[in-house]
Design a protein around this motif. Sequence first.
Motif, PDB file in Angstrom:
ATOM      1  N   TRP A 111      75.947  43.687  34.317  1.00 13.24           N
ATOM      2  CA  TRP A 111      76.563  44.705  35.180  1.00 13.24           C
ATOM      3  C   TRP A 111      75.619  45.911  35.242  1.00 13.24           C
ATOM      4  O   TRP A 111      75.352  46.553  34.230  1.00 13.24           O
ATOM      5  CB  TRP A 111      77.907  45.097  34.598  1.00 13.24           C
ATOM      6  CG  TRP A 111      78.777  45.972  35.447  1.00 13.24           C
ATOM      7  CD1 TRP A 111      78.427  46.706  36.542  1.00 13.24           C
ATOM      8  CD2 TRP A 111      80.172  46.219  35.228  1.00 13.24           C
ATOM      9  NE1 TRP A 111      79.506  47.385  37.029  1.00 13.24           N
ATOM     10  CE2 TRP A 111      80.597  47.111  36.249  1.00 13.24           C
ATOM     11  CE3 TRP A 111      81.098  45.770  34.288  1.00 13.24           C
ATOM     12  CZ2 TRP A 111      81.920  47.555  36.327  1.00 13.24           C
ATOM     13  CZ3 TRP A 111      82.412  46.205  34.368  1.00 13.24           C
ATOM     14  CH2 TRP A 111      82.812  47.092  35.385  1.00 13.24           C
ATOM     15  N   ILE A 112      75.108  46.188  36.419  1.00 11.50           N
ATOM     16  CA  ILE A 112      74.081  47.222  36.587  1.00 11.50           C
ATOM     17  C   ILE A 112      74.550  48.288  37.568  1.00 11.50           C
ATOM     18  O   ILE A 112      75.030  47.977  38.663  1.00 11.50           O
ATOM     19  CB  ILE A 112      72.756  46.606  37.084  1.00 11.50           C
ATOM     20  CG1 ILE A 112      72.141  45.719  35.991  1.00 11.50           C
ATOM     21  CG2 ILE A 112      71.754  47.693  37.500  1.00 11.50           C
ATOM     22  CD1 ILE A 112      70.928  44.935  36.445  1.00 11.50           C
ATOM     23  N   ASN A 113      74.408  49.532  37.173  1.00  8.58           N
ATOM     24  CA  ASN A 113      74.607  50.663  38.070  1.00  8.58           C
ATOM     25  C   ASN A 113      73.218  51.105  38.524  1.00  8.58           C
ATOM     26  O   ASN A 113      72.464  51.697  37.754  1.00  8.58           O
ATOM     27  CB  ASN A 113      75.333  51.792  37.340  1.00  8.58           C
ATOM     28  CG  ASN A 113      75.665  52.968  38.249  1.00  8.58           C
ATOM     29  OD1 ASN A 113      74.908  53.304  39.152  1.00  8.58           O
ATOM     30  ND2 ASN A 113      76.787  53.618  38.000  1.00  8.58           N
ATOM     31  N   LEU A 114      72.876  50.787  39.778  1.00  7.29           N
ATOM     32  CA  LEU A 114      71.572  51.158  40.325  1.00  7.29           C
ATOM     33  C   LEU A 114      71.647  52.587  40.858  1.00  7.29           C
ATOM     34  O   LEU A 114      72.396  52.876  41.790  1.00  7.29           O
ATOM     35  CB  LEU A 114      71.169  50.199  41.445  1.00  7.29           C
ATOM     36  CG  LEU A 114      69.794  50.446  42.077  1.00  7.29           C
ATOM     37  CD1 LEU A 114      68.680  50.201  41.075  1.00  7.29           C
ATOM     38  CD2 LEU A 114      69.603  49.582  43.314  1.00  7.29           C
ATOM     39  N   GLU A 115      70.870  53.478  40.270  1.00 12.94           N
ATOM     40  CA  GLU A 115      70.961  54.899  40.577  1.00 12.94           C
ATOM     41  C   GLU A 115      69.991  55.302  41.686  1.00 12.94           C
ATOM     42  O   GLU A 115      69.142  54.523  42.127  1.00 12.94           O
ATOM     43  CB  GLU A 115      70.668  55.715  39.310  1.00 12.94           C
ATOM     44  CG  GLU A 115      71.770  55.633  38.266  1.00 12.94           C
ATOM     45  CD  GLU A 115      72.990  56.440  38.647  1.00 12.94           C
ATOM     46  OE1 GLU A 115      72.925  57.215  39.637  1.00 12.94           O
ATOM     47  OE2 GLU A 115      74.025  56.316  37.964  1.00 12.94           O
ATOM     48  N   TYR A 116      70.108  56.564  42.094  1.00 14.31           N
ATOM     49  CA  TYR A 116      69.202  57.123  43.095  1.00 14.31           C
ATOM     50  C   TYR A 116      67.812  57.332  42.498  1.00 14.31           C
ATOM     51  O   TYR A 116      67.640  57.485  41.281  1.00 14.31           O
ATOM     52  CB  TYR A 116      69.740  58.465  43.608  1.00 14.31           C
ATOM     53  CG  TYR A 116      70.926  58.340  44.512  1.00 14.31           C
ATOM     54  CD1 TYR A 116      70.773  58.023  45.857  1.00 14.31           C
ATOM     55  CD2 TYR A 116      72.216  58.550  44.020  1.00 14.31           C
ATOM     56  CE1 TYR A 116      71.868  57.907  46.699  1.00 14.31           C
ATOM     57  CE2 TYR A 116      73.326  58.448  44.871  1.00 14.31           C
ATOM     58  CZ  TYR A 116      73.141  58.130  46.201  1.00 14.31           C
ATOM     59  OH  TYR A 116      74.228  58.015  47.035  1.00 14.31           O
ATOM     60  N   LEU A 117      66.830  57.370  43.367  1.00 15.00           N
ATOM     61  CA  LEU A 117      65.443  57.567  42.973  1.00 15.00           C
ATOM     62  C   LEU A 117      65.164  59.042  42.698  1.00 15.00           C
ATOM     63  O   LEU A 117      65.584  59.918  43.457  1.00 15.00           O
ATOM     64  CB  LEU A 117      64.523  57.072  44.089  1.00 15.00           C
ATOM     65  CG  LEU A 117      63.024  57.330  43.926  1.00 15.00           C
ATOM     66  CD1 LEU A 117      62.457  56.522  42.770  1.00 15.00           C
ATOM     67  CD2 LEU A 117      62.293  56.989  45.223  1.00 15.00           C
ATOM     68  N   SER A 118      64.441  59.321  41.617  1.00 17.85           N
ATOM     69  CA  SER A 118      64.008  60.684  41.332  1.00 17.85           C
ATOM     70  C   SER A 118      62.801  60.633  40.406  1.00 17.85           C
ATOM     71  O   SER A 118      62.628  59.686  39.631  1.00 17.85           O
ATOM     72  CB  SER A 118      65.129  61.489  40.676  1.00 17.85           C
ATOM     73  OG  SER A 118      64.683  62.804  40.377  1.00 17.85           O
ATOM     74  N   ALA A 119      61.971  61.676  40.499  1.00 21.65           N
ATOM     75  CA  ALA A 119      60.837  61.827  39.582  1.00 21.65           C
ATOM     76  C   ALA A 119      61.156  62.799  38.453  1.00 21.65           C
ATOM     77  O   ALA A 119      60.275  63.113  37.652  1.00 21.65           O
ATOM     78  CB  ALA A 119      59.608  62.319  40.353  1.00 21.65           C
ATOM     79  N   GLU A 120      62.405  63.252  38.363  1.00 27.11           N
ATOM     80  CA  GLU A 120      62.780  64.228  37.346  1.00 27.11           C
ATOM     81  C   GLU A 120      62.735  63.602  35.946  1.00 27.11           C
ATOM     82  O   GLU A 120      62.910  62.383  35.786  1.00 27.11           O
ATOM     83  CB  GLU A 120      64.164  64.785  37.649  1.00 27.11           C
ATOM     84  CG  GLU A 120      64.216  65.606  38.930  1.00 27.11           C
ATOM     85  CD  GLU A 120      65.623  65.918  39.374  1.00 27.11           C
ATOM     86  OE1 GLU A 120      66.088  67.029  39.088  1.00 27.11           O
ATOM     87  OE2 GLU A 120      66.244  65.050  40.009  1.00 27.11           O
ATOM     88  N   PRO A 121      62.517  64.417  34.902  1.00 28.04           N
ATOM     89  CA  PRO A 121      62.341  63.881  33.534  1.00 28.04           C
ATOM     90  C   PRO A 121      63.537  63.095  33.017  1.00 28.04           C
ATOM     91  O   PRO A 121      63.355  62.176  32.204  1.00 28.04           O
ATOM     92  CB  PRO A 121      62.107  65.145  32.700  1.00 28.04           C
ATOM     93  CG  PRO A 121      61.569  66.157  33.655  1.00 28.04           C
ATOM     94  CD  PRO A 121      62.246  65.868  34.962  1.00 28.04           C
TER      95      PRO A 121
END
Length: 375
Positions: A111-121
């Motif tokens: 079960w995977i929650n695919l998150e939004y893309l970000s370059a934040e740490p």
Amino acid sequence: MADVRFWDIFCKVIDNFGDIGVCWRLAADLASRGQQVRLWVDDASALDWMTPAGCEGVRVLTWGEPLDLATAGLDQQPSDVMIEAFGCEIAPEFIAACVRLEKAGGKKPVWINLEYLSAEPYVERCHAMLSPVQGGPAAGWIKWFFYPGFTPSTGGLLREAGLAERQARFDRAAWLAAQGIAWRGEKLVSLFCYEPPALPGLLAHFAAHGLAGQPVRLLVAPGRAANAVKAAFNDEKWLQPKENGGCPLSISYFDLLPQAQFDHLLWACDLNFVRGEDSVVRALWAGKPFVWHIYPQHDDAHLAKLHAFLDMLDAPPSLRAFHAHWNAEEPGQAGGTCPAPDLAAWQLTTQTARSRLLAQDDLSTRLLEFVAKNR
């Protein structure tokens, strides 16, 4: 080749060009690697133009209420991986059906929650973290958070196999001719944006100065970008090429493009203005200078995301200044004069980042490895 598994990807459409675009690319890429994918979506209308031919190995199913589990064939082909994209919650009757199958002797899906893309740490800190499910029929199961990103310690970026080779074979002149564009060597600039207050200044700059000393042909995406350009000028006839070459700006308005053709548009241009998660990644792979119109948020969280992205690019001051100008939310914030794009510096920045990212595993590869490890 990875073992064949059945993937169920759930997508709630908020922006037809964004969420569904990423989910379709992921589904199609997994299918190209021998996987079987059921894509559950509440509004699949954008796929009619985004991918008119569909994709072998991907079934698009309606995410209605209630879910039509009989048509999906879940009993015959249980889910091996279920992905909730961008914070949507998987339909409860689907989860209940998976629990029933597991109690009957089957395996729990990953079960995977695919998150939004970000370059934040925080992306590296949170990637692949687990969260025990606290309630409902799946209480005690584990949900994994999977964060796309720009470093080896994240989930990577969507990139289909053979992308670089296809781009190397791309014939710009032939593609432009097929679009009905009589290209005369102008600098080509694509425009896919929201309604930036800085847009009239950019158009005025191109109309007065061109780009890098040459005339500009602006290739405008339909919808909000086209409406914003027309609103800026009201009557755009004077922008058309003149016999005496008096105006260095001409405009071509595009219809909706399938995803592969949108890639071609980015490859054809000397400068790309993009918006949204899917398009900024495609602009990176295109390897051309680009400017990102990030989706504005009321608490200015988008600015931290933008700055982290520019840090990842190791963007030069000119590119940072242009992004600040382009992403200003008020005309006064954008400033009175549009900065001149620095194509040479921006090209080097994009090419350097592209080379570094091409050396890393892509999102589908990392997902397949993650699932094999946790299945």
